[in-house]
Design a protein around this motif. Structure first.
Motif, PDB file in Angstrom:
ATOM      1  N   ASN A  94       0.837  -1.199   0.000  1.00 53.83           N
ATOM      2  CA  ASN A  94       0.000   0.000   0.000  1.00 53.83           C
ATOM      3  C   ASN A  94       0.866   1.241   0.000  1.00 53.83           C
ATOM      4  O   ASN A  94       1.853   1.324   0.724  1.00 53.83           O
ATOM      5  N   TYR A  95       0.469   2.196  -0.798  1.00 59.09           N
ATOM      6  CA  TYR A  95       1.168   3.466  -0.871  1.00 59.09           C
ATOM      7  C   TYR A  95       0.570   4.400   0.178  1.00 59.09           C
ATOM      8  O   TYR A  95      -0.640   4.538   0.276  1.00 59.09           O
ATOM      9  N   LYS A  96       1.393   5.003   0.987  1.00 61.78           N
ATOM     10  CA  LYS A  96       0.939   5.902   2.048  1.00 61.78           C
ATOM     11  C   LYS A  96       0.902   7.324   1.516  1.00 61.78           C
ATOM     12  O   LYS A  96       1.923   7.891   1.146  1.00 61.78           O
ATOM     13  N   LEU A  97      -0.300   7.893   1.438  1.00 65.35           N
ATOM     14  CA  LEU A  97      -0.459   9.271   0.978  1.00 65.35           C
ATOM     15  C   LEU A  97       0.010  10.243   2.050  1.00 65.35           C
ATOM     16  O   LEU A  97      -0.255  10.050   3.232  1.00 65.35           O
ATOM     17  N   ASP A  98       0.668  11.308   1.626  1.00 69.83           N
ATOM     18  CA  ASP A  98       1.024  12.372   2.560  1.00 69.83           C
ATOM     19  C   ASP A  98       0.318  13.657   2.115  1.00 69.83           C
ATOM     20  O   ASP A  98      -0.456  13.656   1.156  1.00 69.83           O
ATOM     21  N   THR A  99       0.583  14.749   2.795  1.00 73.34           N
ATOM     22  CA  THR A  99      -0.126  16.000   2.506  1.00 73.34           C
ATOM     23  C   THR A  99       0.174  16.518   1.095  1.00 73.34           C
ATOM     24  O   THR A  99      -0.695  17.105   0.463  1.00 73.34           O
ATOM     25  N   LYS A 100       1.371  16.295   0.611  1.00 72.92           N
ATOM     26  CA  LYS A 100       1.700  16.728  -0.756  1.00 72.92           C
ATOM     27  C   LYS A 100       0.855  15.966  -1.781  1.00 72.92           C
ATOM     28  O   LYS A 100       0.310  16.558  -2.716  1.00 72.92           O
ATOM     29  N   ASP A 101       0.747  14.649  -1.590  1.00 71.39           N
ATOM     30  CA  ASP A 101      -0.083  13.841  -2.482  1.00 71.39           C
ATOM     31  C   ASP A 101      -1.537  14.307  -2.437  1.00 71.39           C
ATOM     32  O   ASP A 101      -2.190  14.447  -3.472  1.00 71.39           O
ATOM     33  N   VAL A 141       5.913  17.488  -8.338  1.00 68.76           N
ATOM     34  CA  VAL A 141       4.557  17.204  -8.808  1.00 68.76           C
ATOM     35  C   VAL A 141       4.585  16.093  -9.854  1.00 68.76           C
ATOM     36  O   VAL A 141       3.817  15.128  -9.779  1.00 68.76           O
ATOM     37  N   HIS A 142       5.489  16.193 -10.809  1.00 68.54           N
ATOM     38  CA  HIS A 142       5.602  15.172 -11.858  1.00 68.54           C
ATOM     39  C   HIS A 142       5.868  13.790 -11.257  1.00 68.54           C
ATOM     40  O   HIS A 142       5.195  12.808 -11.596  1.00 68.54           O
ATOM     41  N   ASN A 143       6.845  13.711 -10.362  1.00 68.88           N
ATOM     42  CA  ASN A 143       7.206  12.430  -9.744  1.00 68.88           C
ATOM     43  C   ASN A 143       6.080  11.878  -8.868  1.00 68.88           C
ATOM     44  O   ASN A 143       5.838  10.669  -8.853  1.00 68.88           O
ATOM     45  N   GLU A 162       1.283   4.800 -10.785  1.00 72.02           N
ATOM     46  CA  GLU A 162       1.875   3.462 -10.646  1.00 72.02           C
ATOM     47  C   GLU A 162       1.164   2.641  -9.575  1.00 72.02           C
ATOM     48  O   GLU A 162       0.989   1.434  -9.723  1.00 72.02           O
ATOM     49  N   HIS A 163       0.746   3.298  -8.489  1.00 79.01           N
ATOM     50  CA  HIS A 163       0.063   2.612  -7.391  1.00 79.01           C
ATOM     51  C   HIS A 163      -1.456   2.588  -7.594  1.00 79.01           C
ATOM     52  O   HIS A 163      -2.192   2.196  -6.699  1.00 79.01           O
ATOM     53  N   LYS A 164      -1.889   3.029  -8.761  1.00 80.99           N
ATOM     54  CA  LYS A 164      -3.308   2.993  -9.153  1.00 80.99           C
ATOM     55  C   LYS A 164      -4.206   3.801  -8.226  1.00 80.99           C
ATOM     56  O   LYS A 164      -5.394   3.507  -8.078  1.00 80.99           O
ATOM     57  N   ILE A 165      -3.641   4.825  -7.602  1.00 77.14           N
ATOM     58  CA  ILE A 165      -4.445   5.759  -6.825  1.00 77.14           C
ATOM     59  C   ILE A 165      -5.130   6.722  -7.797  1.00 77.14           C
ATOM     60  O   ILE A 165      -6.294   7.038  -7.650  1.00 77.14           O
TER      61      ILE A 165
END
Length: 145
Positions: free
Chosen positions: A2-9, A38-40, A47-50
């Motif tokens: 699982n990809y952990k979202l942060d405030t930037k995401d 932003v691009h990355n 890639e993580h399908k979010i």
């Protein structure tokens, strides 16, 4: 994993939800992040399908009609999934869910007129094998988050 979202995401996603057509530079400007970040981040979110794809928000009232009905369906001696798949072939059906309780299926239906709703119920819905009963409720007001 699982990809952990942060405030930037979350900030990037919020900007994309408002306008997915914005360039990386505009998203960077609105989020106060460097363009490369932003691009990355968008690349990782994809890639993580979010972020699965970019869509267009259409005015459904103009395209499909502004009369929304919810149809509660009771099924008897039939496969609920088969009935749902049959219903989803209809352009007027926005979504259908198999649910718990006294009702087996709920369908969200959108049309331009009561006549179209009447035709669907009488000519289509009542002729689907396995539907024991249905109850139609017309939405007076709809709110979205």
């Amino acid at each position: 994993m699982n990809y952990k979202l942060d405030t930037k995401d979350i900030d990037i996603i919020a900007v994309l939800q408002q306008d997915a057509s914005l360039s990386i530079a505009k998203i960077a400007e609105r989020t106060n992040l460097p363009s490369t970040t932003v691009h990355n981040r968008i690349k990782k979110l994809r890639e993580h399908k979010i972020i699965k794809n970019y869509t267009v928000n259409l005015d459904k009232d103009q395209i499909s009609g502004n009369i929304i009905a919810y149809i509660l369906i009771k099924v008897f001696q039939a496969n609920q999934r088969d009935i749902v798949h049959h219903l989803l072939k209809r352009p007027e059906v926005e979504e259908a869910s198999i649910i718990t309780g006294d009702t087996d299926i709920i369908v969200k239906f959108r049309v331009h007129s009561i006549h179209e709703l009447d035709r669907f119920i009488i000519d289509d819905l009542r002729n689907i094998p396995g539907i024991q009963a249905s109850k139609t409720m017309i939405s007076l007001e709809t709110y979205e988050k």
